[in-house]
Design a protein around this motif. Structure first.
Motif, PDB file in Angstrom:
ATOM      1  N   THR A  22       0.824  -1.217   0.000  1.00  0.00           N
ATOM      2  CA  THR A  22       0.000   0.000   0.000  1.00  0.00           C
ATOM      3  C   THR A  22       0.858   1.268   0.000  1.00  0.00           C
ATOM      4  OG1 THR A  22      -0.197  -0.082   2.395  1.00  0.00           O
ATOM      5  CG2 THR A  22      -2.018  -1.013   1.139  1.00  0.00           C
TER       6      THR A  22
ATOM      7  N   PHE B 120      -6.059  -1.248  -0.485  1.00  0.00           N
ATOM      8  CA  PHE B 120      -5.842  -1.909   0.807  1.00  0.00           C
ATOM      9  C   PHE B 120      -6.256  -3.372   0.831  1.00  0.00           C
ATOM     10  CE2 PHE B 120      -7.698  -2.575   5.192  1.00  0.00           C
ATOM     11  CZ  PHE B 120      -6.503  -2.954   5.756  1.00  0.00           C
TER      12      PHE B 120
ATOM     13  N   ASN C   6      -6.085   2.393   7.294  1.00  0.00           N
ATOM     14  CA  ASN C   6      -7.183   1.796   6.522  1.00  0.00           C
ATOM     15  C   ASN C   6      -8.045   0.848   7.349  1.00  0.00           C
ATOM     16  OD1 ASN C   6      -6.671   2.989   3.993  1.00  0.00           O
ATOM     17  ND2 ASN C   6      -4.964   1.577   3.663  1.00  0.00           N
ATOM     18  N   THR C   7      -7.496   0.364   8.449  1.00  0.00           N
ATOM     19  CA  THR C   7      -8.222  -0.627   9.244  1.00  0.00           C
ATOM     20  C   THR C   7      -9.298   0.053  10.086  1.00  0.00           C
ATOM     21  OG1 THR C   7      -6.258  -2.003   9.350  1.00  0.00           O
ATOM     22  CG2 THR C   7      -7.971  -2.440  10.974  1.00  0.00           C
TER      23      THR C   7
ATOM     24  N   HIS D 207      -2.094  -1.513   9.289  1.00  0.00           N
ATOM     25  CA  HIS D 207      -2.889  -0.366   8.851  1.00  0.00           C
ATOM     26  C   HIS D 207      -3.735   0.225   9.969  1.00  0.00           C
ATOM     27  CE1 HIS D 207      -1.614  -2.172   5.081  1.00  0.00           C
ATOM     28  NE2 HIS D 207      -1.727  -0.951   4.589  1.00  0.00           N
TER      29      HIS D 207
END
Lengths: 255, 298
Positions: B59, B66, B129-130, B199
């Motif tokens: 990423t 992602f 992103n998580t 992430h």
């Protein structure tokens, strides 16, 4: 009656010890064959050779016309040889029925992807496995214990469960390693009847046993082993009269 | 979704719950290897790190989206697990444990000396992103997969291997092939957990994936109950939340983990929920209600 298993001039050495020495033996299809002999004669070693746990140092083992002595145990089971163990080796923390279902492993296919997807075909296979396991349990008179944990069964029940598990592999040859060990006379009689029933299903039986009386009433042919060599072979009556056998084995009891 | 949640829960709690979820995914992977299949692994954090670094590099350096990066991280962890499995899964018990321990240390040294991972300085600048909702979805997927895998021909074969390798082999199970598959599945989930972790924390350092972390994962599984899905979830939740809410636990965390292991091995070697089959218990209760046979005199 045709020849099912042929042990052809098989020798196995463990370091300097020759446990089985140039052994020749042929099992006829549909028979009950017993293998007897004093402790340490090499009886269980022969089972370990036939089922692929050991590889012979010399010689061949031929099953249904094919050489099997270089195959790993799981492939030999696939070919149609099943066994029980002298010291019970159940999957003791699993349920009774799961033990038997594991025996059916080699006759079913479901992979881990099938386990995730659970397609109708896999559900059918699972249902069939369940049915098959129940049949084997019923034959060994264990159907009512299906959901119990295998380790909680009584000693005699555990021995019978081992046979049920071996039967689930759908064998042509069933090797029983001292199935009557530790049983009382009533249990032994019950077991003898079950073994006869299995024979009637067309399964050949190879039996290692300590209890002479048990064998004499059951087997068509008896082979006597001492120090890794065959010292006598024949019908139970012939073997009982054989002086070599009396000396090596029965001698202790005849006194 | 998460922005909606922040109206009700503080970001601090969201972070903690996300972490619990990620650890559950990783611990369930380990439970599959050690609890279900019975293969001791002291190097689970190494597979987490492979997933974490792979996803993060994809990423950050390659600007890949992602979710595919996450999947690639999981798959690469599985591939490494399978390749490692070929030589080491022939070992049993203690020897296998030592081999996985060694492997875990090798992975750290490799990451410390690579340029693409940022070496000892670590890898930073990872996008956040998580989200909690994503983690919850992955947790549900993981539990579902584990449940289906265990209740199948495949799962029975793995449990047979755990119980008795020789008997399993004689029953027609190719034990090495099955152990390797189990290892691959367990390490896949470790890799997925690693990607999610990267992430979320947004910074990776090789020392975060050392032996002590592997040992923590093992503690999660052992506390709850080796081989038990609810047990693993319980163990992970308790041991992740405890240091957050009880300050003194945080300070003595590793000491408490060690002491817990000793106490558990003495009093409940199979874990809090070990040997408790919930679905069977529920079924038995239902049956009892249906049929009112008097209990036998045992």
């Amino acid at each position: 009656m045709s020849e099912l298993l042929k042990i052809d001039n098989v020798t196995i050495n463990f370091g300097g010890l020759t446990a089985v020495d140039s052994l020749n033996m042929t099992l006829t299809e549909g028979n009950i064959r017993a293998l007897i002999g004093p402790n340490g004669a090499g009886k269980s070693t022969i089972f370990n050779l036939v089922t692929g746990i050991y590889t012979p140092s010399k010689g061949r083992i031929i099953f249904r016309g094919q050489i099997i002595n270089k195959l790993p145990p799981h492939k030999i089971t696939g070919r149609g040889i099943a066994r029980t163990f002298q010291n019970i080796r159940l999957f003791s923390e699993l349920s009774v029925i799961d033990n038997v279902k594991i025996g059916y492993h080699c006759r079913s296919r479901g992979s881990f992807i099938d386990a995730l997807l659970r397609s109708p075909a896999i559900k059918r296979e699972e249902a069939h496995t369940h049915e098959r396991a129940l049949t084997c349990l019923a034959l060994m008179e264990l159907a009512d214990k299906a959901e119990e944990v295998a380790g909680n069964l009584s000693y005699g029940e555990q021995r019978r469960l081992e046979i049920a598990r071996a039967l689930a592999t759908n064998p042509a040859l069933l090797c029983l390693d001292e199935p009557a060990a530790g049983m009382n006379p009533i249990e032994k009689e019950k077991l003898a009847n079950i073994i006869r029933k299995i024979k009637e299903m067309g399964i050949t039986i190879f039996l290692v046993e300590h209890d002479m009386k048990f064998v004499m009433n059951l087997a068509e042919k008896v082979t006597v082993l001492d120090y890794g060599k065959i010292i006598a072979s024949g019908t139970p009556a012939e073997v009982q009269r054989n002086p070599a056998v009396i000396e090596a084995y029965l001698g202790k009891e005849v006194v | 979704m998460d922005s909606l949640l922040t109206n009700y829960i503080s970001p601090y709690y969201i972070k903690i719950f996300t972490l619990v979820g990620i650890y559950i995914i990783i611990a369930l992977g380990l439970n599959f290897i050690s609890g279900v299949t019975g293969q001791l692994s002291f190097g689970h954090a190494a597979f987490v790190s492979i997933g974490a670094y792979t996803a993060a590099i994809l990423t950050t350096r390659l600007q890949l989206p992602f979710l595919p990066s996450l999947l690639v991280g999981g798959l690469l962890a599985a591939v490494v697990g399978i390749l490692l499995g070929f030589p080491i899964l022939r070992l049993t018990g203690d020897y296998l444990g030592i081999a996985t321990l060694g492997f875990g240390e090798i992975v750290i040294v490799v990451f410390q000396n690579m340029d693409i991972t940022g070496g000892t300085i670590g890898l930073s600048g990872i996008a956040k992103n998580t989200s909690l909702s994503l983690v919850v979805l992955v947790v549900i997927f993981t539990i579902w997969s584990m449940y289906r895998l265990e209740n199948s021909r495949f799962g029975r074969a793995l449990m047979a291997i755990r119980e008795d390798e020789i008997a399993a082999n004689v029953m027609g199970i190719n034990i090495t092939a099955y152990k390797i598959q189990a290892f691959g599945i367990g390490t896949f989930f470790a890799g997925i957990g690693g990607g999610l972790y990267a992430h979320m924390i947004q910074y990776l350092n090789p020392t975060d994936f050392g032996f002590s972390r592997s040992f923590e994962y093992l503690t999660f599984v052992v506390l709850g109950g080796l081989g038990s899905i609810p047990g693993t979830i319980l163990g992970t939740t308790v041991l992740t939340l405890a240091p957050e809410f009880l300050r003194f636990v945080a300070e003595y965390r590793m000491m408490i983990y060690g002491a817990l292991m000793v106490i558990m091995m003495i009093f409940r070697p199979r874990g809090l929920l070990g040997g408790v089959n919930l679905s069977k218990k529920i079924r038995a209760l239902k049956n009892k209600k249906k049929t009112t046979i008097p209990s036998d005199a045992r």
